[in-house]
Design an enzyme around this catalytic site. Structure first.
Site, PDB file in Angstrom:
ATOM      1  N   SER A   6      37.733  10.826  38.448  1.00  0.00           N
ATOM      2  CA  SER A   6      38.924  11.158  37.677  1.00  0.00           C
ATOM      3  C   SER A   6      39.064  10.176  36.514  1.00  0.00           C
ATOM      4  CB  SER A   6      40.167  11.066  38.561  1.00  0.00           C
ATOM      5  OG  SER A   6      41.315  10.977  37.734  1.00  0.00           O
ATOM      6  N   HIS A  31      36.585  15.030  36.414  1.00  0.00           N
ATOM      7  CA  HIS A  31      37.919  15.491  36.804  1.00  0.00           C
ATOM      8  C   HIS A  31      38.944  15.011  35.781  1.00  0.00           C
ATOM      9  CE1 HIS A  31      40.868  16.782  39.876  1.00  0.00           C
ATOM     10  NE2 HIS A  31      41.564  15.712  39.535  1.00  0.00           N
ATOM     11  N   ASP A  33      42.914  14.947  34.745  1.00  0.00           N
ATOM     12  CA  ASP A  33      44.262  15.102  35.283  1.00  0.00           C
ATOM     13  C   ASP A  33      45.279  15.291  34.172  1.00  0.00           C
ATOM     14  OD1 ASP A  33      43.926  14.794  38.160  1.00  0.00           O
ATOM     15  OD2 ASP A  33      43.253  12.767  37.703  1.00  0.00           O
ATOM     16  N   MET A  35      49.076  15.925  33.188  1.00  0.00           N
ATOM     17  CA  MET A  35      50.429  15.755  33.753  1.00  0.00           C
ATOM     18  C   MET A  35      51.473  15.925  32.660  1.00  0.00           C
ATOM     19  SD  MET A  35      49.817  12.444  36.166  1.00  0.00           S
ATOM     20  CE  MET A  35      48.305  12.246  37.130  1.00  0.00           C
ATOM     21  N   HIS A  64      42.553  19.539  36.343  1.00  0.00           N
ATOM     22  CA  HIS A  64      43.606  19.585  37.363  1.00  0.00           C
ATOM     23  C   HIS A  64      44.956  19.579  36.660  1.00  0.00           C
ATOM     24  CE1 HIS A  64      45.585  17.258  40.966  1.00  0.00           C
ATOM     25  NE2 HIS A  64      46.073  18.469  40.825  1.00  0.00           N
ATOM     26  N   MET A  66      48.703  19.415  36.546  1.00  0.00           N
ATOM     27  CA  MET A  66      49.926  19.050  37.268  1.00  0.00           C
ATOM     28  C   MET A  66      51.070  19.269  36.294  1.00  0.00           C
ATOM     29  SD  MET A  66      48.320  15.738  39.150  1.00  0.00           S
ATOM     30  CE  MET A  66      46.954  15.728  37.999  1.00  0.00           C
ATOM     31  N   MET A 135      45.571  17.969  48.034  1.00  0.00           N
ATOM     32  CA  MET A 135      45.937  16.613  47.583  1.00  0.00           C
ATOM     33  C   MET A 135      46.033  15.686  48.801  1.00  0.00           C
ATOM     34  SD  MET A 135      46.111  16.659  44.288  1.00  0.00           S
ATOM     35  CE  MET A 135      46.657  14.960  44.116  1.00  0.00           C
ATOM     36  N   ASP A 169      41.709  15.094  46.639  1.00  0.00           N
ATOM     37  CA  ASP A 169      42.030  14.276  45.465  1.00  0.00           C
ATOM     38  C   ASP A 169      43.057  13.226  45.851  1.00  0.00           C
ATOM     39  OD1 ASP A 169      42.597  13.284  42.959  1.00  0.00           O
ATOM     40  OD2 ASP A 169      43.290  15.190  42.122  1.00  0.00           O
TER      41      ASP A 169
HETATM   42  C1  DX5 Z   1      46.601  11.952  41.189  1.00  0.00           C
HETATM   43  C2  DX5 Z   1      45.393  12.493  40.479  1.00  0.00           C
HETATM   44  C3  DX5 Z   1      44.099  11.958  40.963  1.00  0.00           C
HETATM   45  C4  DX5 Z   1      43.956  10.475  40.831  1.00  0.00           C
HETATM   46  C5  DX5 Z   1      42.974   9.987  41.847  1.00  0.00           C
HETATM   47  O1  DX5 Z   1      47.707  12.680  40.847  1.00  0.00           O
HETATM   48  O2  DX5 Z   1      45.344  13.902  40.599  1.00  0.00           O
HETATM   49  O3  DX5 Z   1      43.011  12.648  40.388  1.00  0.00           O
HETATM   50  O4  DX5 Z   1      43.583  10.072  39.571  1.00  0.00           O
HETATM   51  O5  DX5 Z   1      42.904   8.601  41.736  1.00  0.00           O
HETATM   52  P1  DX5 Z   1      42.453   7.666  42.941  1.00  0.00           P
HETATM   53  O6  DX5 Z   1      41.051   8.031  43.303  1.00  0.00           O
HETATM   54  O7  DX5 Z   1      42.597   6.311  42.359  1.00  0.00           O
HETATM   55  O8  DX5 Z   1      43.400   7.920  44.082  1.00  0.00           O
HETATM   56 ZN    ZN Z   2      43.490  15.113  40.110  1.00  0.00          ZN
END
Ligand code: DX5
Ligand code: ZN
Length: 225
Positions: A6, A31, A33, A35, A64, A66, A135, A169
């Site tokens: 990620s 990956h 993320d 948000m 991903h 969110m 998750m 994740d």
């Molecule tokens: C959390 C994200 C993850 C996160 C994982 O909301 O979706 O992808 O970055 O990070 P680690 O591996 O540090 O838990």
């Molecule tokens: Zn993620």
């Protein structure tokens, strides 16, 4: 086991280089993320940033989302170069329509669930999606602790749809990847564990090795018929 680092834990001032670096270190997917500060209490980046870094690797982009009402932005993320788009069942009213919009553009569709969401919420869509994202932390931030209880949800998906690809994740490291592999997880997202390692290539290899050992041990434990 596929490893999807990620980039949330990458150095954002040189994102293109970071993506090239983990590509050479043996990552399977990238990956990303996204948000929105509403669905989760954090903000990251959107489609323009994804488009800007798309040229730095040939690896699949695993996006991903969110964000609330993800259907509004499906076109943008597909155009930016997503290969897989995961969105949250908790964030969308028209789940079937959003899956269809993703697939219409030749992109793989996946459904994600927060730790508190029952797995049954994705069951009606299993025939339409190509991956389930379970998750293992509350979405929003990297560096949180893995929730081992989520492996029951992984097993529930596999019991219902044995060939469904299952991704987890959050909090994945060289230890927590073992019970994950044993539960049947196919793809692990790993942020802190990969980007925080001095030798990222060695870390990805360690993660894969640990997953492989856990699988082998499990086979060894299975009583003969
Ligand atoms: C959390 C994200 C993850 C996160 C994982 O909301 O979706 O992808 O970055 O990070 P680690 O591996 O540090 O838990
Ligand atoms: Zn993620």
């Amino acid at each position: 086991m596929l490893i999807a680092p990620s980039i949330l834990s990458a150095d954002f001032s040189k994102l293109g280089q970071e993506i090239a670096d983990i590509t050479h270190a043996g990552a399977d997917w990238i990956h990303l993320d996204v948000m929105d500060g509403r669905f989760v209490p954090n903000l990251t980046f959107g489609a323009p940033v994804i488009q800007a870094v798309r040229g730095h690797t040939k690896l699949p982009f695993d996006v991903h989302l969110m964000i609330e009402d993800p259907h509004r932005y499906i076109g943008d993320f597909c155009d930016a170069g997503a290969d897989i788009i995961s969105f949250h069942v908790e964030a969308e009213r028209d789940i079937a329509g959003t899956i269809a919009a993703i697939k219409q553009r030749g992109v793989r569709a996946a459904l994600a669930v927060k730790p508190g969401t029952a797995m049954e919420s994705v069951f009606p869509y299993l025939d339409e999606i190509s991956m389930v994202l379970v998750m293992t932390v509350e979405p929003g931030f990297g560096g949180q602790e893995y929730q081992p209880g989520m492996m029951q949800k992984v097993q529930a998906v596999k019991a219902r749809a044995p060939r469904m690809q299952v991704q987890i994740d959050g909090g994945v490291n060289v230890e927590t990847i073992r019970p994950s592999a044993a539960a049947g997880v196919d793809v692990c997202v790993a942020g802190t564990s990969v980007f925080g390692a001095q030798d990222r290539k060695a870390r990805i290899a360690q993660l894969k090795q640990a997953a492989c050992e856990a699988k082998q041990q499990q086979v060894g434990q299975t009583p003969l018929p």
